[in-house]
Design a protein around this motif. Structure first.
Motif: not given
Length: 213
Positions: A5-18
């Protein structure tokens, strides 16, 4: 798991920013699919770029399904080879050495034929495979229980892999199950396949946000 969950949320936010940073310009399918793949990996306990496995409850759930729901033979489809090879070890440990055969892109043609022969004759109980390697021409009517551990994003892979079990000689109803990490892109991938869409084919400027919501 909490780590997923932690990694998923972090990666989702990074992908959204990109993708958000590309606002006003076309969001290319390759860029979108690269970000989507990262989320798909984490939902399956993978960090491919770092060559790492992280804890995922999917594997235990799969073993429970095989133990409690499968009376004869079963085929399990995988999009990520890394999840296939990990599951191979777990299945052989739980059900005994040689209880499953595997087929993926790195398996030679000769080995594939041997594996298929063992499965079709009932000498192995489970077949673990990637859809791209068994898309056409193979008859798997010995099996009537099919699970997708993780789905390909390509509709043709789903259609062709399902067709392997509906050939001349199939006398049973075939049960299909999907093992999904809820609350992740896996929900959306399955929904998209069911709606007969091709992911990434026609992405408009604002559609990508639905996947990162």
């Amino acid at each position: 798991t909490m780590e997923q969950k932690r990694l998923y949320d972090q990666t989702k936010n990074e992908g959204y920013a990109v993708l958000k940073g590309m606002e006003g310009r076309p969001v290319f399918a390759t860029t979108f699919l690269a970000q989507l793949s990262k989320l798909h990996q984490i939902a399956n306990g993978l960090l491919l770029q770092q060559k790492l496995h992280i804890e995922s409850l999917k594997y235990n759930a799969m073993l429970e399904m095989l133990e409690n729901e499968v009376s004869n033979q079963a085929t399990i489809w995988f999009w990520f080879v890394e999840t296939l090879t990990r599951m191979e070890g777990l299945v052989n440990k739980k059900f005994g050495p040689g209880s499953c055969g595997i087929i993926h892109g790195e398996i030679s043609h000769a080995e594939r034929l041997i594996t298929l022969g063992r499965f079709q004759s009932g000498r192995s109980r489970f077949l673990l495979a990637t859809p791209g390697t068994l898309m056409e021409g193979q008859n798997l009517t010995c099996c009537d229980y099919v699970t997708y551990f993780n789905n390909s994003t390509h509709l043709v892979h789903r259609i062709q892999s399902e067709d392997r079990f509906h050939r001349i000689g199939q006398v049973n109803k075939v049960t299909y199950t999907d093992l999904v990490t809820h609350g992740t892109v896996e929900d959306k991938i399955l929904d998209n396949l069911q709606k007969n869409h091709k992911i990434g084919a026609d992405i408009l400027q604002d559609q990508w946000q639905q996947w990162f919501s």
